[in-house]
Design a protein around this motif. Structure first.
Motif, PDB file in Angstrom:
ATOM      1  N   GLU A 168     -21.794  -6.803  -0.236  1.00 49.81           N
ATOM      2  CA  GLU A 168     -21.849  -5.665   0.680  1.00 49.81           C
ATOM      3  C   GLU A 168     -20.450  -5.345   1.216  1.00 49.81           C
ATOM      4  N   LEU A 169     -19.737  -6.409   1.516  1.00 55.27           N
ATOM      5  CA  LEU A 169     -18.391  -6.253   2.053  1.00 55.27           C
ATOM      6  C   LEU A 169     -17.476  -5.631   1.005  1.00 55.27           C
ATOM      7  N   GLU A 170     -17.658  -6.096  -0.219  1.00 57.36           N
ATOM      8  CA  GLU A 170     -16.839  -5.595  -1.310  1.00 57.36           C
ATOM      9  C   GLU A 170     -17.042  -4.078  -1.454  1.00 57.36           C
ATOM     10  N   LEU A 171     -18.303  -3.688  -1.431  1.00 60.00           N
ATOM     11  CA  LEU A 171     -18.621  -2.263  -1.547  1.00 60.00           C
ATOM     12  C   LEU A 171     -18.030  -1.481  -0.378  1.00 60.00           C
ATOM     13  N   TYR A 172     -18.126  -2.121   0.771  1.00 62.70           N
ATOM     14  CA  TYR A 172     -17.615  -1.467   1.980  1.00 62.70           C
ATOM     15  C   TYR A 172     -16.108  -1.236   1.869  1.00 62.70           C
ATOM     16  N   VAL A 173     -15.402  -2.280   1.442  1.00 67.22           N
ATOM     17  CA  VAL A 173     -13.948  -2.146   1.335  1.00 67.22           C
ATOM     18  C   VAL A 173     -13.596  -1.101   0.285  1.00 67.22           C
ATOM     19  N   ASN A 174     -14.332  -1.103  -0.820  1.00 66.19           N
ATOM     20  CA  ASN A 174     -14.072  -0.095  -1.850  1.00 66.19           C
ATOM     21  C   ASN A 174     -14.275   1.309  -1.308  1.00 66.19           C
ATOM     22  N   LYS A 175     -15.336   1.444  -0.548  1.00 60.66           N
ATOM     23  CA  LYS A 175     -15.645   2.762   0.027  1.00 60.66           C
ATOM     24  C   LYS A 175     -14.517   3.190   0.965  1.00 60.66           C
ATOM     25  N   LYS A 176     -14.059   2.242   1.752  1.00 58.42           N
ATOM     26  CA  LYS A 176     -12.996   2.544   2.714  1.00 58.42           C
ATOM     27  C   LYS A 176     -11.705   2.902   1.984  1.00 58.42           C
ATOM     28  N   THR A 177     -11.458   2.173   0.883  1.00 57.35           N
ATOM     29  CA  THR A 177     -10.246   2.444   0.133  1.00 57.35           C
ATOM     30  C   THR A 177     -10.286   3.858  -0.429  1.00 57.35           C
ATOM     31  N   ASP A 178     -11.422   4.225  -1.000  1.00 59.69           N
ATOM     32  CA  ASP A 178     -11.565   5.580  -1.522  1.00 59.69           C
ATOM     33  C   ASP A 178     -11.350   6.605  -0.420  1.00 59.69           C
ATOM     34  N   GLU A 179     -11.919   6.290   0.736  1.00 57.85           N
ATOM     35  CA  GLU A 179     -11.793   7.213   1.859  1.00 57.85           C
ATOM     36  C   GLU A 179     -10.321   7.362   2.253  1.00 57.85           C
ATOM     37  N   PHE A 180      -9.618   6.208   2.258  1.00 58.82           N
ATOM     38  CA  PHE A 180      -8.198   6.260   2.610  1.00 58.82           C
ATOM     39  C   PHE A 180      -7.438   7.114   1.613  1.00 58.82           C
ATOM     40  N   ILE A 181      -7.677   6.841   0.329  1.00 63.36           N
ATOM     41  CA  ILE A 181      -6.945   7.573  -0.714  1.00 63.36           C
ATOM     42  C   ILE A 181      -7.197   9.075  -0.591  1.00 63.36           C
ATOM     43  N   LYS A 182      -8.431   9.401  -0.317  1.00 64.15           N
ATOM     44  CA  LYS A 182      -8.789  10.816  -0.200  1.00 64.15           C
ATOM     45  C   LYS A 182      -8.039  11.472   0.974  1.00 64.15           C
ATOM     46  N   ARG A 183      -8.086  10.803   2.102  1.00 64.85           N
ATOM     47  CA  ARG A 183      -7.430  11.375   3.281  1.00 64.85           C
ATOM     48  C   ARG A 183      -5.921  11.444   3.091  1.00 64.85           C
ATOM     49  N   PHE A 184      -5.378  10.372   2.496  1.00 63.31           N
ATOM     50  CA  PHE A 184      -3.933  10.299   2.286  1.00 63.31           C
ATOM     51  C   PHE A 184      -3.481  11.392   1.314  1.00 63.31           C
ATOM     52  N   THR A 185      -4.233  11.518   0.221  1.00 57.43           N
ATOM     53  CA  THR A 185      -3.877  12.508  -0.802  1.00 57.43           C
ATOM     54  C   THR A 185      -3.907  13.917  -0.206  1.00 57.43           C
ATOM     55  N   LYS A 186      -4.934  14.155   0.599  1.00 51.47           N
ATOM     56  CA  LYS A 186      -5.072  15.485   1.197  1.00 51.47           C
ATOM     57  C   LYS A 186      -3.876  15.787   2.116  1.00 51.47           C
ATOM     58  N   GLN A 187      -3.561  14.828   2.932  1.00 52.42           N
ATOM     59  CA  GLN A 187      -2.483  15.068   3.890  1.00 52.42           C
ATOM     60  C   GLN A 187      -1.113  15.128   3.237  1.00 52.42           C
ATOM     61  N   MET A 188      -0.993  14.504   2.056  1.00 51.68           N
ATOM     62  CA  MET A 188       0.286  14.552   1.331  1.00 51.68           C
ATOM     63  C   MET A 188       0.321  15.774   0.410  1.00 51.68           C
ATOM     64  N   GLY A 189      -0.669  16.611   0.498  1.00 51.47           N
ATOM     65  CA  GLY A 189      -0.731  17.790  -0.361  1.00 51.47           C
ATOM     66  C   GLY A 189      -0.848  17.423  -1.830  1.00 51.47           C
ATOM     67  N   GLY A 190      -1.476  16.321  -2.108  1.00 53.09           N
ATOM     68  CA  GLY A 190      -1.696  15.888  -3.490  1.00 53.09           C
ATOM     69  C   GLY A 190      -0.522  15.107  -4.065  1.00 53.09           C
ATOM     70  N   ASN A 191       0.550  15.020  -3.323  1.00 53.29           N
ATOM     71  CA  ASN A 191       1.771  14.383  -3.823  1.00 53.29           C
ATOM     72  C   ASN A 191       1.833  12.907  -3.451  1.00 53.29           C
ATOM     73  N   VAL A 192       1.231  12.049  -4.271  1.00 51.08           N
ATOM     74  CA  VAL A 192       1.190  10.650  -3.864  1.00 51.08           C
ATOM     75  C   VAL A 192       1.892   9.716  -4.847  1.00 51.08           C
ATOM     76  N   ASN A 193       2.499  10.285  -5.845  1.00 53.34           N
ATOM     77  CA  ASN A 193       3.165   9.470  -6.835  1.00 53.34           C
ATOM     78  C   ASN A 193       4.615   9.227  -6.410  1.00 53.34           C
ATOM     79  N   CYS A 194       5.015   7.953  -6.388  1.00 52.76           N
ATOM     80  CA  CYS A 194       6.361   7.621  -5.924  1.00 52.76           C
ATOM     81  C   CYS A 194       7.439   8.410  -6.669  1.00 52.76           C
ATOM     82  N   ARG A 195       7.196   8.551  -7.976  1.00 48.80           N
ATOM     83  CA  ARG A 195       8.217   9.219  -8.792  1.00 48.80           C
ATOM     84  C   ARG A 195       8.389  10.664  -8.317  1.00 48.80           C
TER      85      ARG A 195
END
Ligand code: C2E
Ligand code: MG
Ligand code: MG
Length: 590
Positions: free
Chosen positions: A84-111
């Motif tokens: 359950e915890l594993e699923l939870y962390v995965n869900k949170k990670t996806d949520e983070f990536i989504k929010r981060f990507t949105k706020q970065m305007g899709g620009n999340v690649n270091c290069r």
């Protein structure tokens, strides 16, 4: 190097300091939170290095990896068996990536961000040496920290167990103290883990809380409530030796882990504790204790904690005993909760909730004078689920609002149908969960529904159950009354009953609870009390209806003391709306 943070440094400042020391951005970000999560920096970096290489999404900004680590660590990333915890962390990670990507305007690649190739070690070295992440991409850092702080605040709901109600979550609590809480929990778990591995004796998890702590807070104020919690913490420090550990999990919930030789010894430990904390000043405090005695030491510790929590909840509902040991069947309630949470959205979307109607009768006239709308959940796989099984859960997570709106709307449609088909229509009462009393949405919703269906307002009556917080009810009830609604006080005499509420709040009708009616049958006192309530209701000009009436004896007694309106199995059980419609039709024909 020895690290020590200044007390006033923000997470961002801490991360910046680390970046200036040429640490990798995932290390910097993770390091900024590490101390509060209960990790020293050295350990944090080690973990960070382990995970750092395995970025979840190829080439994505290192801040993201770091962010996942922070969330992961805070949630107890290493409970690898906890699916359950594993699923939870995965869900949170996806949520983070989504929010981060949105706020970065899709620009999340270091290069893309830095214009540098990081696939070569030299590229990475340049990035660090020149502090490129700070110079070229401060935004990524800011955004990551913002999102993380936000998510960790939300996360506190999870870490403090799943049954916490939304209102209990501190809204403006300082981030630091939240994280400190997580840190303390980790520290506690470490100690318990050591105990489990080193002790040759039996081990028990004892969880307890204060019965009706909310009422204590209401009556004496929150400051007094806090004093009580400090007092309990003090007493626990006194009673626990160095092989007994305790923690204040949240609000009034405490947990102790102790070793013991015999069950008698364990129980006498609880009694000793109970005698120390059952009074604070002159106020009597009643505790509910749930105990889990460890059988399999290899079991996940969270599972052990959960079991003690389940036993505590069962003890809370038990009127005879306040100490209960865990039993396997307690697990069912946890599964039930999970089932509800996972299925409730679909249930609304697929119209699995249904309105049943239970007639209300006049004894003297022997005819229907109204009905109460009661929700039923017909699940395609599980069959009929009754309100007592799911309403407490959806009241905690707020979903009750949607279900109530649905039933209110159904009730309006039903009344509309009766009017349209010229059936001798009667008022239908709907239940209004206490959750609605917190804001004004329900007034808007009700008014909107009345307007849309074009029914007279007096045909939709509202049932409100008394709770610990009468002030809140009074306030909202006054507003509803001003809007012209008829108000019924539900379950009078079942719990917190206070006669004051009848004076303070403009109720139109009192619904006497089933228990109240039962009491009147078995004791003289009960009957006397009922007679007083009936006479008082008359003097206050309040309507009166007896609920849960099942026998002829009850009907006769109620009639003899002047209570004419009843609802109960003696006359009819709740039924599908079509059936009730037919019943009304027949009544008209008589
Ligand atoms: P309540 O509002 O006090 O409703 C009366 C409950 O007593 C109903 O249970 C009804 O079926 C039951 N009852 C009626 N007559 C008798 C009787 O003679 N004997 C016995 N043993 N029971 C009788 P139900 O439908 O299971 O609902 C339980 C509670 O769940 C309700 O108590 C109400 O608090 C809540 N509830 C039900 N529907 C809704 C809803 O749509 N919204 C909200 N917020 N709460 C609801
Ligand atoms: Mg009701
Ligand atoms: Mg009731």
């Amino acid at each position: 190097m020895h690290w020590k943070w200044g007390v006033l440094l923000t997470h961002k400042e801490k991360a910046e300091q680390l970046l200036q020391q040429q640490y990798h951005c995932s290390q910097a970000l993770f390091g900024a939170f590490a101390e509060e999560i209960g990790l020293d920096l050295k350990t944090a970096f080690k973990i960070s290095a382990c995970f750092g290489g395995g970025m979840r999404q190829g080439g994505i900004c290192g801040c993201i990896t770091a962010a996942m680590l922070v969330i992961g660590m805070a949630t107890g990333f290493y409970d690898s068996q906890d699916r359950e915890l594993e699923l939870y962390v995965n869900k949170k990670t996806d949520e983070f990536i989504k929010r981060f990507t949105k706020q970065m305007g899709g620009n999340v690649n270091c290069r893309d961000i830095l214009g540098m190739d990081i696939s070569e070690p030299t590229g990475m070295a340049t990035i660090r040496k020149e502090g490129l992440i700070l110079k070229k991409c401060p935004k990524a850092l800011d955004i990551s920290i913002d999102i993380l702080e936000d998510m960790l605040k939300e996360h506190i709901k999870y870490i403090t167990e799943s049954n916490i109600s939304l209102e209990d979550i501190p809204k403006d609590e300082d981030m630091k103290s939240l994280l400190k809480g997580i840190g303390m929990l980790r520290h506690f778990r470490r100690n318990v883990n050591n105990l489990l591995y080193s002790s040759s004796k039996e081990t028990a998890f004892i969880q307890f809380d204060i019965r009706k702590f909310k009422i204590v807070n209401d009556l004496y104020g929150e400051k007094f409530g806090d004093e009580i919690l400090d007092f309990i913490t003090g007493q626990l420090s006194g009673i626990c030796n160095d092989r007994q550990f305790f923690i204040n999990l949240r609000s009034d919930v405490f947990m102790i882990v102790t070793e013991y030789d015999s069950e008698e010894e364990l129980i006498s430990f609880i009694h000793e504790l109970d005698s120390r904390i059952s009074y604070y000043r002159d106020v009597r405090l009643q505790m509910s204790y749930g105990v889990y005695t460890v059988e399999d030491r290899k079991m996940e510790m969270r599972q052990m904690e959960d079991r003690a929590a389940m036993a505590r909840k069962a003890a809370k509902n038990n009127v005879l005993k306040n100490i209960l040991f865990y039993k396997e069947q307690f697990k069912d309630s946890l599964y039930n909760r999970k089932f509800i949470e996972e299925n409730m959205q679909a249930a609304i979307a697929e119209r699995q909730f249904m309105m049943y109607l239970q007639p209300k009768y006049s004894i003297a006239k022997n005819e229907i004078i109204g009905a109460e709308a009661l929700v039923r959940w017909r699940h395609p796989g599980r069959g009929m689920i009754y309100p007592d099984q799911f309403i407490p859960v959806i009241e905690e997570n707020g979903f009750i609002k949607k279900v109530d709106y649905y039933i209110w709307e159904e009730a309006c449609h039903f009344i509309r149908q009766c009017i349209d088909e010229s059936i001798n229509t009667c008022p239908v009462s709907v239940n209004v969960s206490r959750i609605h009393l917190r804001d004004n949405e329900c007034i808007e919703m009700l008014s909107g529904m009345i307007e849309e269906s074009g029914i007279p307002k007096e045909l939709l009556e509202l049932e409100i159950t008394e709770t610990a917080d009468n002030q809140q009810i009074s306030l909202k009830a006054l507003q509803l009354k001003e809007e012209g609604f008829t108000l019924l006080m539900d379950d009078f005499g079942s719990g917190y009953s206070s006669l004051n509420i009848l004076l303070e709040t403009p109720f139109d009708v009192i619904k006497l609870d089933k228990k109240f009616i039962e009491n009147m049958m078995v004791s003289k006192k009960g009957r006397l009390l009922l007679e007083q309530v009936v006479s008082m209701a008359g003097k206050l000009n309040l309507g009166l209806l007896a609920e849960g009436v099942e026998t002829k004896d009850q009907i006769e007694l109620l009639q003899s003391i002047g209570c004419d309106q009843v609802q109960g199995y003696y006359y009819a059980k709740p039924m599908p709306k079509e059936e009730f419609f037919e019943l009304l039709k027949q009544q008209k024909a008589l």
